[in-house]
Structures are given as C-alpha cells and as structure tokens.
Design an enzyme around this catalytic site. Structure first.
Site, mmCIF file in Angstrom:
data_model
loop_
_atom_site.group_PDB
_atom_site.id
_atom_site.type_symbol
_atom_site.label_atom_id
_atom_site.label_comp_id
_atom_site.label_asym_id
_atom_site.label_seq_id
_atom_site.Cartn_x
_atom_site.Cartn_y
_atom_site.Cartn_z
ATOM 1 N N HIS A 1 29.780 73.586 44.241
ATOM 2 C CA HIS A 1 30.529 72.387 44.632
ATOM 3 C C HIS A 1 29.776 71.532 45.633
ATOM 4 O O HIS A 1 30.230 70.457 45.993
ATOM 5 C CB HIS A 1 31.893 72.765 45.210
ATOM 6 C CG HIS A 1 32.756 73.456 44.209
ATOM 7 N ND1 HIS A 1 32.859 74.826 44.162
ATOM 8 C CD2 HIS A 1 33.511 72.985 43.197
ATOM 9 C CE1 HIS A 1 33.664 75.164 43.163
ATOM 10 N NE2 HIS A 1 34.074 74.061 42.572
ATOM 11 N N GLU B 1 45.990 79.222 37.054
ATOM 12 C CA GLU B 1 46.783 78.165 37.676
ATOM 13 C C GLU B 1 48.092 77.914 36.942
ATOM 14 O O GLU B 1 49.013 77.354 37.505
ATOM 15 C CB GLU B 1 45.975 76.868 37.755
ATOM 16 C CG GLU B 1 45.942 76.129 36.443
ATOM 17 C CD GLU B 1 45.029 74.913 36.485
ATOM 18 O OE1 GLU B 1 44.034 74.945 37.198
ATOM 19 O OE2 GLU B 1 45.344 73.951 35.779
ATOM 20 N N GLY C 1 27.426 77.023 31.723
ATOM 21 C CA GLY C 1 27.540 76.182 30.524
ATOM 22 C C GLY C 1 26.996 74.788 30.700
ATOM 23 O O GLY C 1 26.023 74.407 30.073
ATOM 24 N N SER C 2 27.608 74.017 31.589
ATOM 25 C CA SER C 2 27.153 72.636 31.688
ATOM 26 C C SER C 2 25.940 72.547 32.601
ATOM 27 O O SER C 2 25.810 73.288 33.573
ATOM 28 C CB SER C 2 28.269 71.742 32.218
ATOM 29 O OG SER C 2 28.678 72.172 33.476
ATOM 30 N N ARG D 1 41.047 53.618 39.152
ATOM 31 C CA ARG D 1 40.351 54.601 40.010
ATOM 32 C C ARG D 1 39.564 53.923 41.138
ATOM 33 O O ARG D 1 38.467 54.347 41.490
ATOM 34 C CB ARG D 1 39.419 55.484 39.167
ATOM 35 C CG ARG D 1 40.149 56.483 38.305
ATOM 36 C CD ARG D 1 39.187 57.332 37.512
ATOM 37 N NE ARG D 1 38.413 56.522 36.589
ATOM 38 C CZ ARG D 1 37.256 56.878 36.062
ATOM 39 N NH1 ARG D 1 36.737 58.047 36.358
ATOM 40 N NH2 ARG D 1 36.606 56.072 35.241
#
Ligand code: GLN
Ligand code: ZN
Length: 767
Positions: free
Chosen positions: A700, A611, A438-439, A18
């Site tokens: 985002h 998706e 949630g997170s 990465r």
C-alpha cells in the site's frame, strides 16, 4: 405544526466526477499546494451541503466529510498519532495526517481494514495504555461553523462514537474501559461543549458497533460512557446512530441517556421493528428511522416503507420521528442523473445517493401531507420495479429457488495430501517459491491505452498487441528477477470485478457510479440485474499468451464468486446466494477453459470473502457455508495436478480459518506485512497444512522494503509454518505501484527468499 423531518447520516465525499479524489491525488503528486487543496475541498464540501439542502434534507450532517478517512480524523482530532510519525507539529499537520494513512519512505503507515461489512476501509487507530490523547483539532466544530457561515445551515455534526472508536482501535483491548472513561470521554465532552457553544442542536454519534453481537457488559460500558457525557452536558442533544444491522439488547440501547437513537430498518431482518412493536420507544426520545437502503442502488418500494413508517408512528410521535437512509450514503454512487447510456427500464429502477435523498424526502412528505400528495411517484416507482424484475406477487413460488442448495457434486477428486504429491512432481518448485499476487504496475501508459481502445481510437488488434507487448516485457522481467511462479500482470483489467462483469451476461455498468474504497481510491461496482451467464472465455487469451513465453508456470487469475457478488450491487428480487451460484457456475466454465489449455495453476481471488461476513454471529455460519459452496462450485472440478490458489487481503482471519481450510485451495496467499506478526500468532493456535504465502511486504505504500526485513518476516512465519508449505509473495497485487519501486521490491524479495532458503534447507533435508 411540528412534523416529521428528514435527515441523512452522511453523504458521499468523492463528488459527481470524483473531484475529491482528483484534488487529493494532485496534491500528493505536488501538483497543487496545501492551500489549493484545502480550498478545493471546501468547495466540494459546501456543494454537497447545498445539494442536500436543495433536495429537502432538514437536518444535514456536517463533519461526515474527510480528507481521507473519518476514523483517522477521529484519531487525529484527539492527537492519537503513533510515535513513529514524530512529534505533532501544527504547521505540518496535514503531512503527518497523510503519512499515517499512506506511510512514507521511512515510516510504515497505520494498518487499514474494512469498515464493518462494507468495502470501505478505515485507518486503524493505534493506541497504547500510555497514549495521552488531547484535543488538537476540533474538526466537527470547524465544519459546523463553516456550514453556518456560508450557507446558514445549522448542521448536525457527526462524530465517531467513543465506544465504536475504541473498539476499532488497536492497543487498548485490555484496558478499554479505563482508557475510555479516563482519557477519551473527557475529550468528547470538550468537543461537545465547543459545539454546543457554537450553536449545534443535534450531534450524531455513530455507534455501529451496537450492530455487531454485543454483550450485556458492552451495554453497561455504553451506559457509563454516555452517562458521563450526559452528566456534564445534559442539554446537548446526542443522537446515537446505529446501522448495518439490528441492535441486540434493544431495550438497553433505547434507554441510553441520550436524546435520540438511530436505527436501521432495512438491514435488520425485521428485528428492530419487532422490538419497537414489542417494547415501544421512550416517549422523550427522537427516533431516526433508516428506511431507505444506503447500501444498494435500487429504487425503494416506497409503499412498503411507508407502511413501516406508519407502524413506527404508532409508537413514536410525529415530532420525534426523523426519516433517513439506513446508513451513510458513502456506500453508493452520487447520482443516476449523469448516466446517459443505461437502458431506460433499468435506469428507472436505480437510485443513487441523490435519488435516495429524494426518496427520503418523499416519504417524509407522505407522512406530513398524506399519501395522496405523493401517490403518483409511488405508483411510478412501483411500476418501474415491476418492469425490471416482474411482479413479485405474481411470481410462481415453486420457481423461487431461493436459498436452495443444488445437488451438483462439488469437491476435488482426491484429498490434499494426494494432490500435493502430484503437484510437487508436476511443478518441481524450489522451497519457499516466490510469486506475486497477480497485477503488475498499471502505468499511465497502460491506463491510457485502455481508454484509447474503449473510445474506439485504437483498433482491437492494435490494443491487443499493446497488451501482449506489456505481458512479454513483464514476463522477461519476472524471469530476470528470478521469480518462480509468474503472472501475466492483469494489464487488460481495469478492476478485478468490473473486468469479469463486462464479459459475463447479467451485468451492467454505470459510467460514473464510483464509490470510495479507501483513501482516494474509488471503485465502480458493477450492477447485477439479471441472470449471470458465461458467454466466452474471458481470460484465456492473455494467460495462454503469457504461458507461451516461459517455461515457468503462469498462474491463471480469476476473481472468485463471493468477491464478485460482494463487490457488485446485486439485484434484490432473488436471493444473494442464488446470484452467487450463478456467478460460480460461470467461473467453473472459465476454470475449465484454462485447464483445457494447460494452465495448471489457477488463482481464484476472494479478497472480499471476509468482509461479507454478517455482523451478527448467529448469521455467520450460514454465510460462510454458502461462500465455501460457491468457491468449490467454481474451482473443485479440476484435475489433481491442477493447483488452485486463492488470495485474500486482510489480516484478522483467525476467526475464519476453518472456512479457509474448507475452501480446499492448494495454496492461499494473505496479507500479513502490516499486521506485525499477529497472523503468525494465529498459526500458533491452529494447524494448517496446505500451501500458504503470508505477504512479506506491504504494497500500500511506495516504500521499497529491505531484504533483511523481508527475510525476517519469512523466518518469523517459519516458526509456525513448515518451509515446504510456505510461499513468498507481497501482500497483494502491485497495480497501484510504480515500475521502478516494484522492480526494486521484487528483486529484494527474491533475495530474501534465497537467503531464507539457505537457512532452512538443512533443517528440511534433515527432516
Ligand atoms: N489478483 C489481484 C491483483 O493482484 C488481487 C487483488 C486483490 O486481492 N484485491 O490485483
Ligand atoms: Zn489482495
């Protein structure tokens, strides 16, 4: 002698370790300069070209690389920069580029959405009738020259084709044809002209839109577009590349005025091949045949693919056949070679991008030099798969449960109205209840703690205490900000699928098997290779602990069966549906375990449900029915008072509204802030009566939304939804956000809800 050649459609950008992601993030954090970033990127790019060359790829793509997203590159190349990002300025172009993708303190990013039926996200081009595109940066030319200069490669520039580009864009729906022909195609021609002058021999035009359900009119426009290009530049070899499905209107597609057509022979249900057999293939054209699965990670049945290629060769001359993966390798991890810990039997059955290059080259070799030349590998590969899953041909067909719907009764005991009354009484929430998805922020500290524990540097109990402390700290904060329904924060989770995969039987994890999801964000999809079974409660400890700290309801958090399967690499010896049901049954046990411990709100996230929707309309119903079945199998056996929530993160969902309703979740939360009220318009057309939270702010970007802005979002939604059914929440989980911005945003959100509540109270009590 001319012979069959090998090509690829695209190669992963992220690098074996990465490197790509790390460079980008260092740059965003101010750790490296723009020049350093560009140097590092160049090195990565050249390494990837070199690698493909070494693995025997003859025709190597260039320009499939990007600094963020290839769709954004296309918009940017044509200067299609939304006005709010200011006037284009060459010297600051990189910042503008990243602003469009990520937003900044003042400006909201462009929308992001899933790339066809994959988990890759692209930045939606924003165009309007008045946009005046111009060529401001010929990226493909730059990459072409670079490959040639440094490695002597005559690359195959990759462009996102005009038809796909315009169809994915927002703002020109009504004026598509005109905008294309008058404004866009001339720029494509300019790009091509420059590429041709630089010596490009083949240019790949990605047109996956041809694999959705297309009409004859679409094909007519296609023809006009490519005719226009062809007239101007008759001797540039354009290859129209399709993938992810078969093409409709095969005859029209293969007759488009270009030099080559790329077809997917893996995900086409045999349709492309049937059509090829029936209608043949134009003599003068090249066929790029996608025969190695670019979407999954299993070794190919090379023998089968070889037979398929031999069939194809009955209709296409050798020198016109290009063998390649079915789509860009962007969707699979880079290499299996660095994986040292995977069981050898399984490892022998795996093939990541680099192995797929080898498989592709091997097939080409078999065609050029005879099957004998590769016999050994062929046999080895076949045996590896038999070792893993047993011999398909030997399997007892009566045991093949493929696609059967079991008889297990699913569905809630009572209808929604009945449940709603009971739940209202049970939870006693205010109007417009506030919650999150949630997170909560995953700080470096948390990530590091998880790593320490994984490496064995922290004991289980030390780590557990650390997680508990975080939970308790954040429960206090949520109480302080005044949220109505709290979450435990998911601190113990790295990734919403990986976390469950690690606790269920049947999954395995690679160490470096990352795949790009959006921008620099990568995910490491688990591998489902055998039967999935629930072993012990997976979420109970943290959630029950959180609930013990507060009187407010805590939402239990699970990832749904469809999402788990869609975000995993799934075994291929039994049907996907079969695997999905196994996961659903495992989750059913988890739901039960939570309910037994008095967790009465349980959210089962299905962000990947849409998706997975097949690109072809005729296959969609079947998929959706199975998705509903699996979701209900997991969630519907709870008491009436237990409130099932679900969450999905996307906006265009008008099309699957019926399905969403059929899931029969008591409350759903959906992303909505970035799509500027489009969703609200959806609700003007349909009536939805269950609980629903349309995200009131975009998570985002680090930007902290103002109270007024969120209040306006709430009030706008209340024009079409009843205050009694509306929930106030952000678009999605907050794990990528910082602590401070989250505190500010949630405080504002609660305030916005309070103000909105004041405004609507009267109308509600009066009704
Ligand atoms: N509960 C998850 C979270 O908040 C949902 C994430 C998602 O929808 N992708 O992180
Ligand atoms: Zn989400």
């Amino acid at each position: 002698m001319t012979s069959v050649i090998t090509s690829t459609i695209g190669y992963p950008r992220i690098g074996e370790k990465r490197e790509w992601k790390k460079s980008l993030e260092r740059f965003w954090q101010g750790g490296i300069s723009e020049n350093q970033l560009l140097d590092e990127m160049k090195k990565i790019r050249l390494d990837h070209l070199q690698k493909q060359m070494d693995k025997g790829v003859d025709l190597i793509p260039v320009g499939d690389f990007t600094l963020y997203d290839h769709v954004l590159d296309t918009s940017f190349m044509f200067g299609l920069i939304p006005e709010r990002f200011g006037n284009y300025n060459q010297s600051d172009s990189l910042n503008t580029y990243f602003d469009i993708a990520r937003g900044n303190d003042e400006v909201v990013a462009s929308e992001m959405t899933k790339w066809f039926n994959t988990n890759y996200h692209y930045i939606v081009p924003e165009i309007d009738g008045n946009s005046n595109p111009e060529l401001i940066n010929n990226f493909p030319l730059h990459y072409f020259n670079e490959a040639r200069e440094h490695l002597g490669i005559i690359g195959k520039p990759v462009l996102l084709g005009p038809m796909t580009f315009i169809t994915l864009a927002k703002g020109v729906e009504k004026n598509k044809g005109n905008f294309l022909l008058k404004k866009l195609v001339p720029l494509y021609i300019q790009v091509l002209q420059e590429l041709k002058n630089a010596g490009a021999e083949w240019v790949q035009f990605d047109e996956p839109i041809l694999c959705t359900s297309t009409t004859k009119e679409d094909l007519q426009l296609f023809n006009e577009v490519y005719e226009l290009i062809h007239r101007q530049l008759p001797d540039v070899n354009i290859l129209i590349q399709t993938y992810f499905e078969a093409v409709d209107h095969y005859e029209e597609v293969v007759s488009l005025p270009v030099a080559g057509i790329g077809l997917d022979f893996v995900h086409d249900s045999g349709k492309n091949l049937d059509n090829l057999k029936t209608y043949g293939f134009p003599k003068e054209k090249a066929l790029a045949a996608g025969v190695i699965n670019g979407r999954n990670i299993w070794r190919a049945d090379l023998e089968k693919q070889l037979t398929q290629l031999e069939t194809i060769l009955k209709k296409v001359d050798n020198e016109r056949l290009i063998v390649q993966p079915s789509c860009s390798l962007l969707h699979v991890p880079v290499t299996i070679e660095t994986e040292k810990e995977i069981d050898p039997v399984l490892k022998d059955g795996l093939s990541f991008a680099d192995q797929k290059l080898q498989e592709t080259a091997l097939l080409t070799k078999a065609l050029n030099e005879g099957k004998e030349s590769v016999e050994e590998t062929l046999t080895k590969q076949k045996e590896a798969l038999i070792q893993l899953w047993g011999d398909k041909e030997q399997k007892d067909s009566s045991k093949d449960r493929t696609n059967t719907w079991e008889e297990q009764k699913i569905g809630r005991a009572s209808d929604y109205r009945t449940r709603q009354k009971l739940q209202e009484k049970y939870f006693n929430l205010p109007l417009l209840p506030t919650t999150t998805i949630g997170s909560l922020p995953q700080t470096n500290g948390i990530r590091k703690a998880r790593m320490n524990w994984r490496k064995g540097e922290w004991t289980d109990s030390y780590y557990e205490t650390f997680i508990k402390n975080n939970i308790s700290e954040w429960i206090s904060r949520q109480e302080e900000w005044g949220l109505d329904v709290l979450v435990h924060g998911e601190f113990e989770r790295n990734d919403m699928v990986e976390f469950f995969g690690e606790k269920l039987e049947g999954f395995v994890f690679s160490r470096f098997g990352w795949v790009q999801s959006y921008g620099s964000r990568c995910v490491k999809p688990p591998i489902i290779y055998k039967e999935v079974v629930h072993q012990q409660p997976m979420t109970l400890k943290e959630i029950a602990y959180a609930q013990s700290l507060t009187d407010k309801p805590i939402k239990g958090m699970l990832t749904g069966p469809v999402t788990i399967v869609n975000w995993s690499f799934v075994r291929e010896d039994i049907s996907r549906f079969e695997v999905t049901k196994q996961v659903a049954l495992a989750l059913q046990e988890e739901v039960k375990a939570l309910e037994d411990k008095s967790i009465r709100m349980i959210q089962v996230d299905e962000p990947a449900l849409r998706e997975g929707l097949p690109l072809k309309e005729e296959k969609q119903n079947d998929y959706l029915e199975k998705a509903v079945y699996a979701f209900k199998l997991a969630t519907s056996l709870v008491k009436d008072e237990t409130q099932i929530h679900t969450h999905m993160c996307y906006s265009e969902f008008g099309t699957i509204m019926t399905t969403i309703d059929q899931l029969d979740a008591d409350v759903i939360s959906i992303e909505a802030a970035r799509s500027h009220g489009e969703i609200v318009a959806d609700f003007e057309k349909i009536s939805y009566e269950k609980g629903i939270g349309l995200g009131v702010y975009d998570i985002h970007s680090p930007r902290v939304p103002h109270v007024e802005e969120m209040e306006a979002n709430i009030l706008r939604a209340l024009r079409v939804l009843h205050p009694r059914q509306f929930w106030v929440n952000p678009d999605c989980g907050l794990k990528t956000r910082g602590t401070e911005e989250t505190a500010a945003a949630l405080t504002n959100m609660v305030e916005a809800a309070r103000k909105a509540r004041e405004k609507v109270k009267q109308s509600v009590s009066g009704s």
